[in-house]
Design an enzyme around this catalytic site. Structure first.
Site, PDB file in Angstrom:
ATOM      1  N   ARG A  87     -27.709   5.538 -35.211  1.00  0.00           N
ATOM      2  CA  ARG A  87     -27.490   4.622 -34.088  1.00  0.00           C
ATOM      3  C   ARG A  87     -26.615   3.423 -34.426  1.00  0.00           C
ATOM      4  NH1 ARG A  87     -32.936   3.317 -30.892  1.00  0.00           N
ATOM      5  NH2 ARG A  87     -33.098   1.842 -32.616  1.00  0.00           N
ATOM      6  N   LYS A 104     -23.978   2.641 -22.034  1.00  0.00           N
ATOM      7  CA  LYS A 104     -24.334   2.791 -23.456  1.00  0.00           C
ATOM      8  C   LYS A 104     -25.549   3.699 -23.596  1.00  0.00           C
ATOM      9  CE  LYS A 104     -27.729   1.419 -24.822  1.00  0.00           C
ATOM     10  NZ  LYS A 104     -29.086   0.930 -25.116  1.00  0.00           N
ATOM     11  N   THR A 105     -25.594   4.578 -24.499  1.00  0.00           N
ATOM     12  CA  THR A 105     -26.773   5.247 -25.038  1.00  0.00           C
ATOM     13  C   THR A 105     -26.338   6.445 -25.861  1.00  0.00           C
ATOM     14  OG1 THR A 105     -28.873   6.356 -24.696  1.00  0.00           O
ATOM     15  CG2 THR A 105     -27.306   6.647 -22.912  1.00  0.00           C
ATOM     16  N   ILE A 106     -26.881   6.540 -27.066  1.00  0.00           N
ATOM     17  CA  ILE A 106     -26.559   7.711 -27.882  1.00  0.00           C
ATOM     18  C   ILE A 106     -27.087   8.974 -27.205  1.00  0.00           C
ATOM     19  CG2 ILE A 106     -26.492   6.496 -30.093  1.00  0.00           C
ATOM     20  CD1 ILE A 106     -29.327   7.798 -30.634  1.00  0.00           C
ATOM     21  N   ASP A 107     -28.091   8.824 -26.313  1.00  0.00           N
ATOM     22  CA  ASP A 107     -28.751   9.993 -25.722  1.00  0.00           C
ATOM     23  C   ASP A 107     -27.812  10.846 -24.852  1.00  0.00           C
ATOM     24  OD1 ASP A 107     -30.846   8.736 -26.906  1.00  0.00           O
ATOM     25  OD2 ASP A 107     -31.987   8.357 -25.084  1.00  0.00           O
ATOM     26  N   GLY A 120     -32.919  11.331 -28.745  1.00  0.00           N
ATOM     27  CA  GLY A 120     -32.358  11.662 -27.441  1.00  0.00           C
ATOM     28  C   GLY A 120     -33.388  11.508 -26.344  1.00  0.00           C
ATOM     29  N   ARG A 121     -34.465  10.849 -26.631  1.00  0.00           N
ATOM     30  CA  ARG A 121     -35.551  10.627 -25.672  1.00  0.00           C
ATOM     31  C   ARG A 121     -35.813  11.843 -24.776  1.00  0.00           C
ATOM     32  NH1 ARG A 121     -37.383   5.507 -24.466  1.00  0.00           N
ATOM     33  NH2 ARG A 121     -35.320   4.599 -24.271  1.00  0.00           N
ATOM     34  N   TYR A 151     -32.635   6.923 -36.166  1.00  0.00           N
ATOM     35  CA  TYR A 151     -32.187   5.584 -36.560  1.00  0.00           C
ATOM     36  C   TYR A 151     -31.005   5.670 -37.532  1.00  0.00           C
ATOM     37  CZ  TYR A 151     -36.445   4.566 -34.120  1.00  0.00           C
ATOM     38  OH  TYR A 151     -37.387   4.507 -33.135  1.00  0.00           O
ATOM     39  N   GLU A 152     -30.865   6.809 -38.219  1.00  0.00           N
ATOM     40  CA  GLU A 152     -29.760   6.984 -39.185  1.00  0.00           C
ATOM     41  C   GLU A 152     -28.395   6.963 -38.510  1.00  0.00           C
ATOM     42  OE1 GLU A 152     -32.383   8.794 -38.820  1.00  0.00           O
ATOM     43  OE2 GLU A 152     -33.318   9.275 -40.728  1.00  0.00           O
ATOM     44  N   GLY A 169     -31.648   0.574 -26.986  1.00  0.00           N
ATOM     45  CA  GLY A 169     -31.403   1.115 -28.320  1.00  0.00           C
ATOM     46  C   GLY A 169     -29.961   0.920 -28.765  1.00  0.00           C
ATOM     47  N   ASP A 224     -31.990   2.606 -17.815  1.00  0.00           N
ATOM     48  CA  ASP A 224     -32.948   1.583 -17.393  1.00  0.00           C
ATOM     49  C   ASP A 224     -32.291   0.201 -17.330  1.00  0.00           C
ATOM     50  OD1 ASP A 224     -35.132   3.303 -17.090  1.00  0.00           O
ATOM     51  OD2 ASP A 224     -35.639   3.200 -19.217  1.00  0.00           O
ATOM     52  N   ARG A 255     -35.503  -4.837 -25.401  1.00  0.00           N
ATOM     53  CA  ARG A 255     -35.832  -3.934 -24.302  1.00  0.00           C
ATOM     54  C   ARG A 255     -36.571  -4.611 -23.141  1.00  0.00           C
ATOM     55  NH1 ARG A 255     -34.683   1.285 -25.102  1.00  0.00           N
ATOM     56  NH2 ARG A 255     -34.614   2.111 -27.216  1.00  0.00           N
TER      57      ARG A 255
HETATM   58  P1  FBP Z   1     -31.495   3.697 -25.073  1.00  0.00           P
HETATM   59  O1  FBP Z   1     -31.914   4.641 -24.004  1.00  0.00           O
HETATM   60  O2  FBP Z   1     -31.917   2.298 -24.847  1.00  0.00           O
HETATM   61  O3  FBP Z   1     -30.035   3.807 -25.376  1.00  0.00           O
HETATM   62  O4  FBP Z   1     -32.220   4.110 -26.433  1.00  0.00           O
HETATM   63  C1  FBP Z   1     -32.192   5.412 -26.866  1.00  0.00           C
HETATM   64  C2  FBP Z   1     -33.039   5.659 -28.070  1.00  0.00           C
HETATM   65  O5  FBP Z   1     -32.261   5.593 -29.237  1.00  0.00           O
HETATM   66  C3  FBP Z   1     -33.727   7.015 -27.923  1.00  0.00           C
HETATM   67  O6  FBP Z   1     -32.924   8.047 -28.435  1.00  0.00           O
HETATM   68  C4  FBP Z   1     -35.027   6.786 -28.646  1.00  0.00           C
HETATM   69  O7  FBP Z   1     -36.061   7.578 -28.101  1.00  0.00           O
HETATM   70  C5  FBP Z   1     -35.324   5.349 -28.395  1.00  0.00           C
HETATM   71  O8  FBP Z   1     -34.097   4.714 -28.202  1.00  0.00           O
HETATM   72  C6  FBP Z   1     -36.057   4.700 -29.534  1.00  0.00           C
HETATM   73  O9  FBP Z   1     -36.451   3.434 -29.159  1.00  0.00           O
HETATM   74  P2  FBP Z   1     -36.684   2.238 -30.166  1.00  0.00           P
HETATM   75  O10 FBP Z   1     -35.341   1.758 -30.575  1.00  0.00           O
HETATM   76  O11 FBP Z   1     -37.373   1.219 -29.311  1.00  0.00           O
HETATM   77  O12 FBP Z   1     -37.492   2.744 -31.300  1.00  0.00           O
END
Ligand code: FBP
Length: 555
Positions: A430, A204-207, A253-254, A427-428, A83, A178, A147
């Site tokens: 990221r 990296k990850t916004i989460d 934030g998955r 998405y707003e 992401g 991952d 991904r």
């Molecule tokens: P990463 O773990 O790859 O950084 O992605 C995080 C994320 O933005 C999550 O917050 C969200 O659940 C997921 O990606 C959404 O995935 P996609 O971009 O495939 O819709």
């Protein structure tokens, strides 16, 4: 493409660097510490990572003479994986500038479309002119992301073929847990094959869940939280102005609730659910709904039929009965994948599950609204995760709250009005322009990746620490990826993966939130942080997240 005035101004921004990286780059000394261990599953990990397990921590120090390692001509490939997260372009810029300062003949190739670019040898040469168009900007569009998981022997062999075709010395993987797990496997594979191609990861990850003693924050978390908090603050002001809606806001934030928690600290909503707490308290879905209704009922008693509820994206996976359901669904859908793929309608899938699931799990599945149950059956991502961004938890909770409030009204407990607006902020945020923090942090990570490569290290994650101090005091270096790994059940078998760092209930950020939330639940205590500030006094423009400040006890 036309560019905005802010974009022009941001091109000129000079990221601040730690002292060890801001002097003569070619004079840096790389200090190596003692061998390291993974926190758990050491024996399994030692066996799986025979060559790369347990390497020492690396730390950079400013030196006084040229370090010949840093002036070598190098060919490096870079991948943006997973992401989007604000600051990715600055990691590439830091790496690019590091390589060029070391030796102007060095080359940087960007793999297009994420890890699949490496497998399929789709790359572009990053020139100075190209790089300058992306400095301090959001997004991953310089080379784009993907991904794809590198897992089959053919994919590993194809990655090696590409690396050899481009005569690469190293590959930098900019990714989350991952993707960095993939990076560790690739590093091990190259050593096993006797190839001197190094692999370096960047966190990296916004989460915010790629976290460790030596990885204080993953990049992008700061900007994403500030962007969502601005939007939440605006909504809170709308709530106060019109006084007629309850806003149910799901936040990305998955799995981990770090984003929701940080946004709550920045905006003081009426309710913020924390998935990790729901799991720890073994709360059922009905109990979670009750918690939300409690605030709605109390505020209605004060004549306030409005408010804001924050919901972490991964909540549904932490509610024990649904967690069990998802785990069983993952297993049966993986084992019966061929059969399941042929079932195209929800009704046929449901009929198949009726024969496949255990009775109590099936009962949970059947208790969910059809829309949510169908969302739980959607394709997993390439790493086996449920795509929680596609599950409308904000709809589920607001609908269930609505039903419960009708019951409470009948019982004479609730006399208010309940109108709902629903939002999903993900998405707003990221691809927002990186905050100063992320612009600086990412540039330092990219430059650290260069130094780790030049020092001949592989299987390392770039690490920049001491992040609540000013950038000049940040500590740059790298840690072995195996230090962050453990063994987990994935796709029905045990696999080595980087451990996700979830919100800890005894951590300072959660405690600070828990100390205030009962007040926020009843009394409007909203905070309006506004937009990210790039220019102005340092107390406004250069602040890290509250999470980091609380974790490091900074007032
Ligand atoms: P990463 O773990 O790859 O950084 O992605 C995080 C994320 O933005 C999550 O917050 C969200 O659940 C997921 O990606 C959404 O995935 P996609 O971009 O495939 O819709």
């Amino acid at each position: 493409m036309e560019i905005s005035t802010l974009q022009k101004a941001r091109y000129a921004y000079q990221p601040k660097l730690p002292a060890s990286l801001s002097g003569e780059l070619t004079h840096i000394v790389v200090k190596l510490g003692e061998p390291t261990e993974a926190a758990t599953d050491q024996a399994d990990l030692k066996m799986l990572f025979k060559y790369s397990y347990g390497k020492p921590i690396a730390r950079f120090e400013a030196g006084t003479a040229v370090n010949s390692q840093l002036t070598r001509q190098l060919n490096v490939g870079v991948i943006l994986s997973g992401g989007q997260a604000p600051g990715g372009h600055n990691v590439i810029a830091g790496l690019f500038d590091g390589l060029n300062k070391g030796n102007p003949a060095s080359k940087l190739y960007g793999f297009v479309g994420g890890p699949s670019g490496l497998i399929e040898n789709k790359s572009l040469l990053i020139t100075g002119e190209l790089m300058d168009q992306y400095r301090n900007t959001g997004g991953f569009d310089l080379i784009t992301s993907g991904r794809t998981k590198i897992e089959t022997p053919e994919q590993f062999a194809a990655a090696l073929k590409t690396a050899k075709a481009l005569a690469l010395n190293a590959i930098v993987v900019i990714g989350g847990d991952d993707s960095n797990t993939n990076a560790a496997l690739l590093a091990e594979y190259f050593i096993e094959k006797g190839e001197a191609i190094q692999i370096i990861g960047c966190p990296k990850t916004i989460d915010g869940d790629l976290k460790h003693e030596y990885i204080e924050a993953s990049f992008g978390f700061d900007t994403a939280c500030k962007t969502y908090s601005e939007l939440i603050g605006n909504i809170e002001r709308d709530a106060l102005s019109a006084q007629k809606y309850w806003y149910f806001i799901k936040l990305m934030g998955r799995s981990a609730s770090h984003i929701a928690l940080e946004c709550a600290l920045q905006t003081h909503p009426n309710v913020c659910l924390i998935s990790e707490e729901v799991e720890a308290k073994k709360q059922s879905l009905a109990q979670v709904v009750e918690q939300v209704c409690d605030s709605i009922v109390k505020r209605a008693a004060n004549g306030e039929n409005f408010g804001v509820v924050l919901i972490p994206e991964g909540l549904i996976e932490f509610i024990p009965e649904i967690k069990t359901l998802i785990a069983e669904l993952n297993d049966v859908m993986a084992k019966g994948s061929e059969e399941f793929a042929k079932l195209h309608s929800f009704d046929r899938r449901k009929a198949w599950l009726e024969k496949t699931l255990r009775a109590d799990t099936l009962a949970t599945f059947n208790s969910l609204p059809g829309e949510i149950a169908a969302q739980l059956l959607m394709d997993r991502d390439p790493h086996g995760n449920v795509q929680v961004s596609l599950i409308a938890t904000e709809h589920l909770l607001s609908a269930m709250a609505g039903h419960r409030l009708v019951e409470l009204k009948k019982a004479g407990v609730y006399k208010g009005k309940f109108s709902v607006q629903r939002h999903f902020f993900g998405y707003e945020g990221r691809c927002a322009f990186p905050s100063n923090f992320d612009a600086d942090y990412c540039y330092a990570l990219g430059m650290s990746a260069f130094v780790l490569i030049a020092a001949g290290l592989t299987g390392y994650l770039a690490s920049v620490r001491n992040l609540t101090s000013s950038a000049s005091e940040w500590i740059a270096g790298g840690i072995p990826l195996t230090m962050m790994m453990n063994m987990e059940q994935r796709h029905g078998s045990k696999k080595p993966v980087i451990k996700k760092a979830l919100v800890t209930l005894d951590g300072a950020p959660f405690k600070a939130f828990a100390a205030e939330r009962d007040t926020w639940a009843v009394k409007s205590s909203f905070l309006f942080p506004g937009a990210i500030q790039y220019y102005g006094p340092s107390e406004v423009c250069d602040q890290p997240t509250m999470t980091l400040k609380l974790e490091q006890s900074i007032k």
